[in-house]
Design an enzyme around this catalytic site. Structure first.
Site, PDB file in Angstrom:
ATOM      1  N   LYS A 195       7.954  40.825 -60.652  1.00 43.42           N
ATOM      2  CA  LYS A 195       9.150  40.143 -61.148  1.00 43.42           C
ATOM      3  C   LYS A 195      10.368  40.930 -60.681  1.00 43.42           C
ATOM      4  CE  LYS A 195      11.580  38.644 -65.268  1.00 43.42           C
ATOM      5  NZ  LYS A 195      11.532  38.434 -66.704  1.00 43.42           N
ATOM      6  N   LYS A 248       7.767  36.214 -59.078  1.00 43.12           N
ATOM      7  CA  LYS A 248       8.942  35.541 -59.634  1.00 43.12           C
ATOM      8  C   LYS A 248      10.205  36.213 -59.139  1.00 43.12           C
ATOM      9  CE  LYS A 248      11.202  34.835 -63.984  1.00 43.12           C
ATOM     10  NZ  LYS A 248      11.269  35.183 -65.371  1.00 43.12           N
TER      11      LYS A 248
END
Ligand code: PBG
Length: 322
Positions: A195, A248
């Protein structure tokens, strides 16, 4: 065999043939729709930067999920906007917490809808950071305690899967141990493994009311310049017991998705985040792009890169065509 014996245009001559040789096919089983739940009844607060998305109170969330389920959606990812916040984000672990209430209501009305809960402190802390603050920074090991608590609490309400999005070191192991201790050994963990500290989360922070009140998230989220580090993150999460690993955002990180997919033998998820969604909606509202085609192209590209699961606010818009 080269041209003219071989002509690649030969297989592009008709829709039937193109359908026959298509390499990547998006299905409704691939999609997870994120939803935001807030206190109250009959509350629908539209999120201005994310057209078609709202903060919904539990009663309206149930209605919305019925509608999406009826369209073929099988899974949602839940985010909560609590009534009160506190310094450690402990409101996320309460039996009467906002997501706990939503899970109870949804499991009652739609037992077959697969519920994934985002596990993080940022929506629940008064300072908006993803964990407990010590000396102006998020303390890793203290945060593991609340993350494990939040996971167990949601599993007790019947959530089907937990998805830690905080980026603390060791959180997958801590959550796995806590779930197992409470006999939730069949509750999978989808780890937000790679992330990035991304500007593409801008609209989400309005939606979840989770913008950090000081500083940024760069001491825990990854530098957008790195991909070797993403592989280390993924490797550690798998070792700690992650069942699914996530990259992400998605679109600026398709290379990362592909590297993760080719390096590890594990299901991969990608989060097509708020900013990616809002850019499409804004351009479409101006008449600058063909929204339907662009959306399909984007989601197909994420799958083509190697993603098995796509978390996307576009789910509602494409379900009808899948
Ligand atoms: C919570 C969380 C964020 C997103 C998902 N979980 C925000 C953040 O890290 O600031 C972003 C989702 C999106 O932009 O759609 N940590």
């Amino acid at each position: 065999m080269a041209f003219p014996t071989t002509r690649l245009r030969r297989l592009r001559q008709s829709p039937v043939l193109r359908n026959m040789v298509r390499e990547t096919i998006l299905t409704r089983h691939d999609l997870v729709m994120p939803l935001f739940v807030c206190p109250g009844t009959n509350v629908n607060n539209p999120i201005k930067s994310m057209p078609g998305n709202s903060q919904l109170s539990v009663d309206l969330l149930v209605e919305r999920c019925k509608e999406l389920y009826g369209m073929g959606l099988e899974s949602v990812l839940l985010f909560g906007i609590p009534e009160h916040k506190d310094v450690h984000g402990l409101v996320a672990c309460e039996h009467n917490g906002i997501v706990q209430k939503a899970v109870r209501a949804l499991k009652k009305e739609l037992p077959d809808l697969y519920l994934i809960a985002d596990i993080c402190n940022c929506e629940y802390t008064s300072h908006g950071h993803c964990g407990t603050i010590v000396n102006g920074d998020v303390d890793n090991d203290l945060t593991l305690i609340t993350l494990a608590k939040q996971s167990v609490s949601l599993a007790q309400e019947g959530v089907d899967m937990v998805a830690p999005s905080d980026m603390m070191d060791g959180r997958v192991g801590a959550i796995r141990r806590a779930l197992d201790e409470h006999h939730f050994h069949n509750t999978p963990i989808m780890a937000y493994s790679a992330k990035y500290a991304s500007a593409f989360y801008g609209p989400f922070r309005e939606a979840a009311e989770s913008a950090p009140q000081f500083g940024d998230r760069k001491t825990y989220q990854m530098d957008p310049a790195n991909t070797n580090e993403a592989l280390r993150e993924v490797a550690l999460d798998i070792e700690e017991g992650a069942d699914i690993v996530m990259v992400k955002p998605a679109l600026s990180y398709l290379d990362v998705i592909q590297r993760v997919k080719t390096n590890f033998n594990i299901p991969v998820a990608a989060y097509n985040v708020s900013g990616e969604f809002s850019m499409v909606k804004a351009a479409a509202a101006n008449g600058w792009i063909d929204e339907k085609r662009i959306t399909h192209e984007i989601l197909t590209s994420i799958k083509r890169a190697g993603s098995d699961i796509i978390i996307t606010y576009h789910a509602q818009d494409v379900l009808g065509d899948l």
